[in-house]
Design a protein around this motif. Sequence first.
Motif, PDB file in Angstrom:
ATOM      1  N   THR A 139       0.857  -1.191   0.000  1.00 38.13           N
ATOM      2  CA  THR A 139       0.000   0.000   0.000  1.00 38.13           C
ATOM      3  C   THR A 139       0.891   1.238   0.000  1.00 38.13           C
ATOM      4  OG1 THR A 139      -1.662  -1.238   1.250  1.00 38.13           O
ATOM      5  CG2 THR A 139      -1.936   1.151   1.157  1.00 38.13           C
ATOM      6  N   PRO A 140       1.354   1.643  -1.173  1.00 33.90           N
ATOM      7  CA  PRO A 140       2.245   2.804  -1.224  1.00 33.90           C
ATOM      8  C   PRO A 140       1.499   4.113  -0.998  1.00 33.90           C
ATOM      9  CG  PRO A 140       1.722   2.100  -3.439  1.00 33.90           C
ATOM     10  CD  PRO A 140       1.102   1.093  -2.507  1.00 33.90           C
ATOM     11  N   VAL A 141       2.259   5.125  -0.633  1.00 31.84           N
ATOM     12  CA  VAL A 141       1.722   6.480  -0.574  1.00 31.84           C
ATOM     13  C   VAL A 141       2.385   7.265  -1.702  1.00 31.84           C
ATOM     14  CG1 VAL A 141       3.389   7.219   1.203  1.00 31.84           C
ATOM     15  CG2 VAL A 141       1.312   8.535   0.838  1.00 31.84           C
ATOM     16  N   PHE A 142       1.558   7.849  -2.549  1.00 33.61           N
ATOM     17  CA  PHE A 142       2.022   8.691  -3.638  1.00 33.61           C
ATOM     18  C   PHE A 142       2.132  10.112  -3.100  1.00 33.61           C
ATOM     19  CE2 PHE A 142       0.358   5.052  -5.798  1.00 33.61           C
ATOM     20  CZ  PHE A 142       1.078   4.949  -6.987  1.00 33.61           C
ATOM     21  N   VAL A 143       3.314  10.703  -3.213  1.00 32.95           N
ATOM     22  CA  VAL A 143       3.539  12.068  -2.743  1.00 32.95           C
ATOM     23  C   VAL A 143       3.739  12.955  -3.968  1.00 32.95           C
ATOM     24  CG1 VAL A 143       4.972  13.602  -1.342  1.00 32.95           C
ATOM     25  CG2 VAL A 143       4.621  11.229  -0.616  1.00 32.95           C
ATOM     26  N   GLY A 144       2.729  13.749  -4.277  1.00 33.35           N
ATOM     27  CA  GLY A 144       2.792  14.651  -5.428  1.00 33.35           C
ATOM     28  C   GLY A 144       3.484  15.942  -5.050  1.00 33.35           C
ATOM     29  N   VAL A 145       4.329  16.421  -5.955  1.00 36.34           N
ATOM     30  CA  VAL A 145       5.044  17.677  -5.735  1.00 36.34           C
ATOM     31  C   VAL A 145       4.281  18.782  -6.469  1.00 36.34           C
ATOM     32  CG1 VAL A 145       7.239  18.899  -5.931  1.00 36.34           C
ATOM     33  CG2 VAL A 145       7.223  16.413  -5.556  1.00 36.34           C
TER      34      VAL A 145
ATOM     35  N   LEU B 223      -2.222   9.640 -13.473  1.00 31.90           N
ATOM     36  CA  LEU B 223      -1.536   8.419 -13.052  1.00 31.90           C
ATOM     37  C   LEU B 223      -2.415   7.625 -12.082  1.00 31.90           C
ATOM     38  CD1 LEU B 223       1.091   6.698 -13.089  1.00 31.90           C
ATOM     39  CD2 LEU B 223       1.881   8.088 -11.152  1.00 31.90           C
ATOM     40  N   MET B 224      -3.043   8.309 -11.134  1.00 31.56           N
ATOM     41  CA  MET B 224      -3.871   7.622 -10.135  1.00 31.56           C
ATOM     42  C   MET B 224      -5.068   6.924 -10.781  1.00 31.56           C
ATOM     43  SD  MET B 224      -2.122   7.820  -7.482  1.00 31.56           S
ATOM     44  CE  MET B 224      -3.261   6.920  -6.448  1.00 31.56           C
ATOM     45  N   LYS B 225      -5.530   7.400 -11.917  1.00 32.32           N
ATOM     46  CA  LYS B 225      -6.624   6.731 -12.634  1.00 32.32           C
ATOM     47  C   LYS B 225      -6.183   5.369 -13.161  1.00 32.32           C
ATOM     48  CE  LYS B 225      -8.455  11.144 -14.165  1.00 32.32           C
ATOM     49  NZ  LYS B 225      -8.584  12.022 -15.329  1.00 32.32           N
ATOM     50  N   GLU B 226      -4.870   5.171 -13.290  1.00 34.53           N
ATOM     51  CA  GLU B 226      -4.318   3.907 -13.792  1.00 34.53           C
ATOM     52  C   GLU B 226      -3.890   2.961 -12.669  1.00 34.53           C
ATOM     53  OE1 GLU B 226      -4.531   3.302 -16.972  1.00 34.53           O
ATOM     54  OE2 GLU B 226      -5.152   5.340 -17.471  1.00 34.53           O
ATOM     55  N   ILE B 227      -3.927   3.435 -11.432  1.00 35.21           N
ATOM     56  CA  ILE B 227      -3.487   2.643 -10.285  1.00 35.21           C
ATOM     57  C   ILE B 227      -4.672   1.864  -9.729  1.00 35.21           C
ATOM     58  CG2 ILE B 227      -2.512   2.758  -7.950  1.00 35.21           C
ATOM     59  CD1 ILE B 227      -0.526   3.439 -10.268  1.00 35.21           C
ATOM     60  N   ASN B 228      -4.538   0.534  -9.653  1.00 36.69           N
ATOM     61  CA  ASN B 228      -5.640  -0.275  -9.121  1.00 36.69           C
ATOM     62  C   ASN B 228      -5.251  -1.046  -7.869  1.00 36.69           C
ATOM     63  OD1 ASN B 228      -4.220  -2.511 -10.121  1.00 36.69           O
ATOM     64  ND2 ASN B 228      -5.307  -2.437 -12.064  1.00 36.69           N
ATOM     65  N   ILE B 229      -4.135  -0.675  -7.255  1.00 36.57           N
ATOM     66  CA  ILE B 229      -3.722  -1.261  -5.976  1.00 36.57           C
ATOM     67  C   ILE B 229      -4.141  -0.304  -4.859  1.00 36.57           C
ATOM     68  CG2 ILE B 229      -1.790  -2.599  -6.903  1.00 36.57           C
ATOM     69  CD1 ILE B 229       0.043  -0.249  -6.025  1.00 36.57           C
ATOM     70  N   ALA B 230      -4.212  -0.804  -3.646  1.00 42.16           N
ATOM     71  CA  ALA B 230      -4.507   0.062  -2.500  1.00 42.16           C
ATOM     72  C   ALA B 230      -3.378   1.083  -2.371  1.00 42.16           C
ATOM     73  CB  ALA B 230      -4.609  -0.765  -1.224  1.00 42.16           C
ATOM     74  N   SER B 231      -3.736   2.344  -2.198  1.00 37.63           N
ATOM     75  CA  SER B 231      -2.721   3.396  -2.102  1.00 37.63           C
ATOM     76  C   SER B 231      -3.320   4.632  -1.465  1.00 37.63           C
ATOM     77  CB  SER B 231      -2.171   3.738  -3.491  1.00 37.63           C
ATOM     78  OG  SER B 231      -3.217   4.177  -4.343  1.00 37.63           O
ATOM     79  N   GLU B 232      -2.426   5.532  -1.047  1.00 40.43           N
ATOM     80  CA  GLU B 232      -2.831   6.828  -0.502  1.00 40.43           C
ATOM     81  C   GLU B 232      -2.120   7.923  -1.282  1.00 40.43           C
ATOM     82  OE1 GLU B 232      -3.185   7.233   3.914  1.00 40.43           O
ATOM     83  OE2 GLU B 232      -2.146   5.287   3.868  1.00 40.43           O
TER      84      GLU B 232
ATOM     85  N   SER C 233      10.711   2.464   1.775  1.00 41.57           N
ATOM     86  CA  SER C 233      11.355   2.660   0.469  1.00 41.57           C
ATOM     87  C   SER C 233      10.882   3.977  -0.132  1.00 41.57           C
ATOM     88  CB  SER C 233      11.021   1.510  -0.489  1.00 41.57           C
ATOM     89  OG  SER C 233       9.643   1.544  -0.850  1.00 41.57           O
ATOM     90  N   ILE C 234      11.701   4.524  -1.030  1.00 40.08           N
ATOM     91  CA  ILE C 234      11.305   5.696  -1.811  1.00 40.08           C
ATOM     92  C   ILE C 234      11.665   5.417  -3.264  1.00 40.08           C
ATOM     93  CG2 ILE C 234      11.578   8.159  -2.261  1.00 40.08           C
ATOM     94  CD1 ILE C 234      12.426   8.575   0.609  1.00 40.08           C
ATOM     95  N   ASN C 235      10.676   5.571  -4.131  1.00 40.10           N
ATOM     96  CA  ASN C 235      10.882   5.489  -5.574  1.00 40.10           C
ATOM     97  C   ASN C 235      10.350   6.772  -6.179  1.00 40.10           C
ATOM     98  OD1 ASN C 235      11.624   2.497  -6.374  1.00 40.10           O
ATOM     99  ND2 ASN C 235      10.189   2.410  -4.673  1.00 40.10           N
TER     100      ASN C 235
END
Length: 183
Positions: free
Chosen positions: A38-44, A55-64, A124-126
């Motif tokens: 369950t990654p967290v997406f951090v938008g700048v 991008l979030m419209k293409e993400i189908n995994i649990a995320s914040e 982790s950070i990607n």
Amino acid sequence: MRIEIDEKNFELMLELDQIEKRIRLLGIQLNVDFENRTPVFVGVLNGSFIFLADLMKEINIASEVTFVKVSSYKGDKSSGKIKEELGLQMSLKDRDVILVEDIVDSGKTLRYLLDMMYKEKPASINVCTLLMKPKSLKTKFDEICYVGFEIPDDFVVGFGLDYNGLGRNLNDIYRAVSTTEIK
């Protein structure tokens, strides 16, 4: 196609169709790489908001999702000084973080953001960036794992990127042209 923003001329570089296809591919890659996490997406902000939304419209995994805001540009040049305008709004401790950037240029802002996030002790950070200028990059970053497009060292606007606050709303991405190139 050419446009003018605040008396500066730009020409088409990447069309919306190309951008959307690449975002779909990035989404597939992220879904596979972060399956069962369950990654967290951090938008700048402000530049990444359109890219992150698509991008979030293409993400189908649990995320914040959360945001940070830093600035360093005045016009089409970096001031060299990074100003934090909105810090982290949640703990990243033991989280898988995907830092979402509109563009990685020299890497100075990215270094600042990574240092800020590593203090939080994430798992982790990607980094996922729509655009990257490899010839401008001053430092190698192992964290840059997802790149939409590598581009030359041109100033660009559109799809969230701006010139003096203008042009973020353009669907396509345009590169600045010198007035001597204009016919």
